[in-house]
Design a protein around this motif. Structure first.
Motif, PDB file in Angstrom:
ATOM      1  N   LYS A 115      72.129  10.476  29.165  1.00 53.47           N
ATOM      2  CA  LYS A 115      72.231   9.281  28.326  1.00 53.47           C
ATOM      3  C   LYS A 115      73.656   8.733  28.309  1.00 53.47           C
ATOM      4  CE  LYS A 115      72.110   9.554  23.753  1.00 53.47           C
ATOM      5  NZ  LYS A 115      71.613   9.775  22.390  1.00 53.47           N
ATOM      6  N   HIS A 116      74.642   9.613  28.404  1.00 55.69           N
ATOM      7  CA  HIS A 116      76.048   9.221  28.299  1.00 55.69           C
ATOM      8  C   HIS A 116      76.772   9.229  29.648  1.00 55.69           C
ATOM      9  CE1 HIS A 116      76.001   8.959  23.975  1.00 55.69           C
ATOM     10  NE2 HIS A 116      75.421  10.142  23.907  1.00 55.69           N
ATOM     11  N   ILE A 117      76.049   9.017  30.744  1.00 54.36           N
ATOM     12  CA  ILE A 117      76.664   9.013  32.074  1.00 54.36           C
ATOM     13  C   ILE A 117      77.798   7.987  32.170  1.00 54.36           C
ATOM     14  CG2 ILE A 117      76.218   8.399  34.500  1.00 54.36           C
ATOM     15  CD1 ILE A 117      74.764  10.824  34.493  1.00 54.36           C
ATOM     16  N   PRO A 118      77.655   6.767  31.681  1.00 54.11           N
ATOM     17  CA  PRO A 118      78.782   5.826  31.791  1.00 54.11           C
ATOM     18  C   PRO A 118      80.040   6.317  31.063  1.00 54.11           C
ATOM     19  CG  PRO A 118      76.769   4.636  31.318  1.00 54.11           C
ATOM     20  CD  PRO A 118      76.452   6.093  31.181  1.00 54.11           C
ATOM     21  N   LEU A 119      79.887   6.912  29.898  1.00 54.01           N
ATOM     22  CA  LEU A 119      81.025   7.464  29.164  1.00 54.01           C
ATOM     23  C   LEU A 119      81.671   8.604  29.956  1.00 54.01           C
ATOM     24  CD1 LEU A 119      82.750   7.790  26.557  1.00 54.01           C
ATOM     25  CD2 LEU A 119      80.974   9.371  25.764  1.00 54.01           C
ATOM     26  N   ILE A 120      80.850   9.468  30.525  1.00 50.89           N
ATOM     27  CA  ILE A 120      81.357  10.602  31.307  1.00 50.89           C
ATOM     28  C   ILE A 120      82.070  10.100  32.561  1.00 50.89           C
ATOM     29  CG2 ILE A 120      80.668  12.639  32.625  1.00 50.89           C
ATOM     30  CD1 ILE A 120      78.342  12.935  30.569  1.00 50.89           C
ATOM     31  N   GLU A 121      81.476   9.129  33.254  1.00 49.34           N
ATOM     32  CA  GLU A 121      82.115   8.583  34.453  1.00 49.34           C
ATOM     33  C   GLU A 121      83.465   7.960  34.127  1.00 49.34           C
ATOM     34  OE1 GLU A 121      78.743   7.247  37.658  1.00 49.34           O
ATOM     35  OE2 GLU A 121      79.125   5.884  35.998  1.00 49.34           O
ATOM     36  N   GLY A 122      83.527   7.185  33.057  1.00 50.32           N
ATOM     37  CA  GLY A 122      84.789   6.564  32.669  1.00 50.32           C
ATOM     38  C   GLY A 122      85.851   7.586  32.319  1.00 50.32           C
ATOM     39  N   THR A 123      85.448   8.615  31.594  1.00 47.33           N
ATOM     40  CA  THR A 123      86.388   9.674  31.222  1.00 47.33           C
ATOM     41  C   THR A 123      86.888  10.417  32.455  1.00 47.33           C
ATOM     42  OG1 THR A 123      85.228   9.919  29.118  1.00 47.33           O
ATOM     43  CG2 THR A 123      86.688  11.707  29.776  1.00 47.33           C
ATOM     44  N   LEU A 124      85.979  10.771  33.358  1.00 54.38           N
ATOM     45  CA  LEU A 124      86.377  11.482  34.572  1.00 54.38           C
ATOM     46  C   LEU A 124      87.302  10.629  35.438  1.00 54.38           C
ATOM     47  CD1 LEU A 124      83.050  13.252  35.597  1.00 54.38           C
ATOM     48  CD2 LEU A 124      85.118  14.330  34.717  1.00 54.38           C
ATOM     49  N   LEU A 125      87.000   9.349  35.561  1.00 57.28           N
ATOM     50  CA  LEU A 125      87.842   8.486  36.384  1.00 57.28           C
ATOM     51  C   LEU A 125      89.243   8.348  35.788  1.00 57.28           C
ATOM     52  CD1 LEU A 125      87.765   6.972  38.985  1.00 57.28           C
ATOM     53  CD2 LEU A 125      86.998   4.952  37.767  1.00 57.28           C
ATOM     54  N   SER A 126      89.327   8.289  34.466  1.00 53.39           N
ATOM     55  CA  SER A 126      90.659   8.202  33.848  1.00 53.39           C
ATOM     56  C   SER A 126      91.446   9.494  34.049  1.00 53.39           C
ATOM     57  CB  SER A 126      90.551   7.859  32.364  1.00 53.39           C
ATOM     58  OG  SER A 126      89.974   8.920  31.651  1.00 53.39           O
ATOM     59  N   VAL A 127      90.776  10.645  34.035  1.00 55.53           N
ATOM     60  CA  VAL A 127      91.453  11.921  34.283  1.00 55.53           C
ATOM     61  C   VAL A 127      91.866  12.019  35.746  1.00 55.53           C
ATOM     62  CG1 VAL A 127      91.129  14.426  34.355  1.00 55.53           C
ATOM     63  CG2 VAL A 127      90.292  13.135  32.405  1.00 55.53           C
ATOM     64  N   PHE A 128      90.960  11.636  36.656  1.00 50.21           N
ATOM     65  CA  PHE A 128      91.253  11.740  38.083  1.00 50.21           C
ATOM     66  C   PHE A 128      92.417  10.839  38.484  1.00 50.21           C
ATOM     67  CE2 PHE A 128      86.555  12.923  39.066  1.00 50.21           C
ATOM     68  CZ  PHE A 128      86.774  14.186  38.580  1.00 50.21           C
ATOM     69  N   SER A 129      92.530   9.678  37.861  1.00 50.64           N
ATOM     70  CA  SER A 129      93.564   8.723  38.267  1.00 50.64           C
ATOM     71  C   SER A 129      94.963   9.135  37.811  1.00 50.64           C
ATOM     72  CB  SER A 129      93.232   7.335  37.736  1.00 50.64           C
ATOM     73  OG  SER A 129      93.253   7.331  36.324  1.00 50.64           O
ATOM     74  N   THR A 130      95.078  10.137  36.965  1.00 46.38           N
ATOM     75  CA  THR A 130      96.394  10.579  36.495  1.00 46.38           C
ATOM     76  C   THR A 130      97.020  11.638  37.391  1.00 46.38           C
ATOM     77  OG1 THR A 130      95.438  12.281  35.067  1.00 46.38           O
ATOM     78  CG2 THR A 130      95.800  10.096  34.088  1.00 46.38           C
ATOM     79  N   THR A 131      96.330  12.086  38.411  1.00 46.73           N
ATOM     80  CA  THR A 131      96.831  13.153  39.268  1.00 46.73           C
ATOM     81  C   THR A 131      97.549  12.578  40.489  1.00 46.73           C
ATOM     82  OG1 THR A 131      96.209  15.221  40.320  1.00 46.73           O
ATOM     83  CG2 THR A 131      94.706  13.381  40.609  1.00 46.73           C
ATOM     84  N   THR A 132      98.194  13.434  41.236  1.00 45.46           N
ATOM     85  CA  THR A 132      98.885  13.026  42.466  1.00 45.46           C
ATOM     86  C   THR A 132      98.320  13.792  43.655  1.00 45.46           C
ATOM     87  OG1 THR A 132     100.602  14.718  42.297  1.00 45.46           O
ATOM     88  CG2 THR A 132     101.025  12.613  41.180  1.00 45.46           C
ATOM     89  N   ALA A 133      98.621  13.287  44.845  1.00 41.25           N
ATOM     90  CA  ALA A 133      98.136  13.935  46.072  1.00 41.25           C
ATOM     91  C   ALA A 133      98.744  15.320  46.236  1.00 41.25           C
ATOM     92  CB  ALA A 133      98.451  13.066  47.280  1.00 41.25           C
ATOM     93  N   ASP A 134      99.993  15.486  45.794  1.00 44.73           N
ATOM     94  CA  ASP A 134     100.636  16.794  45.915  1.00 44.73           C
ATOM     95  C   ASP A 134      99.927  17.843  45.059  1.00 44.73           C
ATOM     96  OD1 ASP A 134     102.513  15.616  47.608  1.00 44.73           O
ATOM     97  OD2 ASP A 134     103.797  15.053  45.915  1.00 44.73           O
ATOM     98  N   GLU A 135      99.485  17.444  43.872  1.00 44.96           N
ATOM     99  CA  GLU A 135      98.745  18.372  43.008  1.00 44.96           C
ATOM    100  C   GLU A 135      97.393  18.719  43.611  1.00 44.96           C
ATOM    101  OE1 GLU A 135      98.473  16.333  39.301  1.00 44.96           O
ATOM    102  OE2 GLU A 135     100.586  16.590  38.813  1.00 44.96           O
ATOM    103  N   LEU A 136      96.724  17.727  44.201  1.00 39.46           N
ATOM    104  CA  LEU A 136      95.379  17.950  44.740  1.00 39.46           C
ATOM    105  C   LEU A 136      95.384  18.694  46.075  1.00 39.46           C
ATOM    106  CD1 LEU A 136      93.640  14.574  43.912  1.00 39.46           C
ATOM    107  CD2 LEU A 136      93.440  16.753  42.718  1.00 39.46           C
TER     108      LEU A 136
END
Length: 177
Positions: A115-136
């Motif tokens: 039911k909350h897939i859009p909320l989960i997707e938005g949260t995950l995308l905001s977390v993913f966008s804060t990382t760097t290639a060196d960390e990954l």
């Protein structure tokens, strides 16, 4: 003329053999598919019989901690599409694609997560966008990102639903170019 009729008879004989082989192969495939379906769809949960009318599944029993994220059997909710985003790197920017599945416990939590897939997707995308290639580029960095994603998703669902719902965030596909 006699030669032509004999050719037709031979061709008919060959086509009957082909038809028999095709039918046998189709029956084999259908039988194998049905056997596979029954093998996979069988319940792995042991069932204890209390009396003639009541049965209890032993893997759906609640745990001692009482958290709603730990009640029931393990179910996986796949995100409908992979996450594709850019991350900055020391030498150059990279494109990352991550496929995510969520581990939930019980059908109630599964439905809540869906039911909350859009909320989960938005949260995950905001977390993913804060990382760097060196960390990954390291496995420790990927684990840190996965753990951070779990915390943020649980916090977002706690604010909306009042329970954590998600037990684990799993990366089922990870590509960095």
């Amino acid at each position: 003329m006699a030669e032509e009729t004999s050719l037709e008879i031979e061709e008919t004989g060959k086509s009957k053999k082909k038809l028999i082989i095709i039918v046998a192969a189709a029956l084999l495939i259908i039988g194998g598919g049905a056997a596979g379906y029954f093998f996979i769809s069988g319940s792995d949960a042991p069932v204890e019989t209390l009396d003639e009318e009541t049965t209890v599944s032993t893997d759906a029993a609640p745990t001692a901690s009482g958290s709603s994220a730990e009640i029931g059997s393990a179910l996986y909710v796949a995100m409908p599409r992979p996450f594709v985003f850019n991350v900055p790197g020391s030498s150059r920017d990279r494109i990352v694609q991550i496929k995510v599945q969520l581990l939930v416990r019980g059908e109630v939590n599964e439905e809540t997560a869906k039911k909350h897939i859009p909320l989960i997707e938005g949260t995950l995308l905001s977390v993913f966008s804060t990382t760097t290639a060196d960390e990954l580029s390291t496995s420790a960095g990927k684990e840190t990102l996965r753990f951070s994603a779990l915390e943020k998703v649980q916090k977002a669902l706690m604010d909306v639903e009042g329970s954590k719902v998600i037990e684990r965030v799993l990366f089922t596909g990870f590509v960095m170019q």
